[in-house]
Design an enzyme around this catalytic site. Structure first.
Site, PDB file in Angstrom:
ATOM      1  N   ALA A 109      17.175 -10.735 -65.501  1.00 23.42           N
ATOM      2  CA  ALA A 109      15.840 -11.290 -65.272  1.00 23.42           C
ATOM      3  C   ALA A 109      15.245 -10.829 -63.941  1.00 23.42           C
ATOM      4  O   ALA A 109      14.080 -11.079 -63.663  1.00 23.42           O
ATOM      5  CB  ALA A 109      15.888 -12.819 -65.310  1.00 23.42           C
ATOM      6  N   CYS A 110      16.025 -10.133 -63.125  1.00 24.85           N
ATOM      7  CA  CYS A 110      15.609  -9.708 -61.787  1.00 24.85           C
ATOM      8  C   CYS A 110      15.196  -8.233 -61.806  1.00 24.85           C
ATOM      9  O   CYS A 110      15.987  -7.370 -62.183  1.00 24.85           O
ATOM     10  CB  CYS A 110      16.762  -9.928 -60.806  1.00 24.85           C
ATOM     11  SG  CYS A 110      16.511  -9.202 -59.171  1.00 24.85           S
ATOM     12  N   GLY A 111      13.961  -7.948 -61.386  1.00 25.72           N
ATOM     13  CA  GLY A 111      13.465  -6.573 -61.357  1.00 25.72           C
ATOM     14  C   GLY A 111      14.287  -5.670 -60.450  1.00 25.72           C
ATOM     15  O   GLY A 111      14.572  -4.517 -60.800  1.00 25.72           O
TER      16      GLY A 111
END
Length: 144
Positions: free
Chosen positions: A13-15
């Site tokens: 979920a983390c870019g």
């Protein structure tokens, strides 16, 4: 040929975590992916990881989107051992992504930090999800 052992402690979920994973793959290596929110490291493994990072325990704590403030983790009364216990109990407190390669371990924020510990060069130009260039057409790191 033996592929270098690379592990990424990843949050899809983390870019930043996605960019780091893409940079690893862009060097021709498929890393071991540990989705640490689903399969968090145990206490012993976390202690080893922190030692390999060579950074203070507090520097590994993530504040945004975590119970950091609620647990008053900015209070200096908490020892390193207690902070590690909090990360074991609440894996979301562990900042990410962390990458371990034969050349070392790093908290890869910003994502380009991973380039310092990848054993293999980048294979082609690369840009982050937001379009920011990281690797140019000659395989060299783009310095902003």
């Amino acid at each position: 040929m033996n592929t270098p052992a690379i592990t990424i402690y990843h949050n899809p979920a983390c870019g930043t975590s996605r960019n780091v994973l893409a940079l690893i793959r862009h060097s021709g290596v498929e890393p071991a992916i540990v989705e640490y929110l689903k399969t968090p490291p145990g206490r012993d493994q976390l202690v080893q990881l922190i030692a390999a990072l060579g950074m203070p325990v507090r520097s590994l704590l993530r504040q945004k989107g975590t119970p950091y403030d609620e647990l008053t983790l900015d209070d200096p009364k908490w020892s390193d051992d207690q902070l590690i216990d909090f990360m074991v109990a609440h894996p979301v407190l562990m900042n990410r992504p962390i990458v371990v390669t034969p050349l070392g371990a790093r908290l890869c924020r910003p994502s380009e930090v991973v380039l310092d510990i990848l054993p293999s060069p980048q294979l082609a130009p690369f840009a982050k999800e937001d379009g920011a260039p990281v690797i140019d057409g000659k395989g060299r790191r783009v310095i902003p």
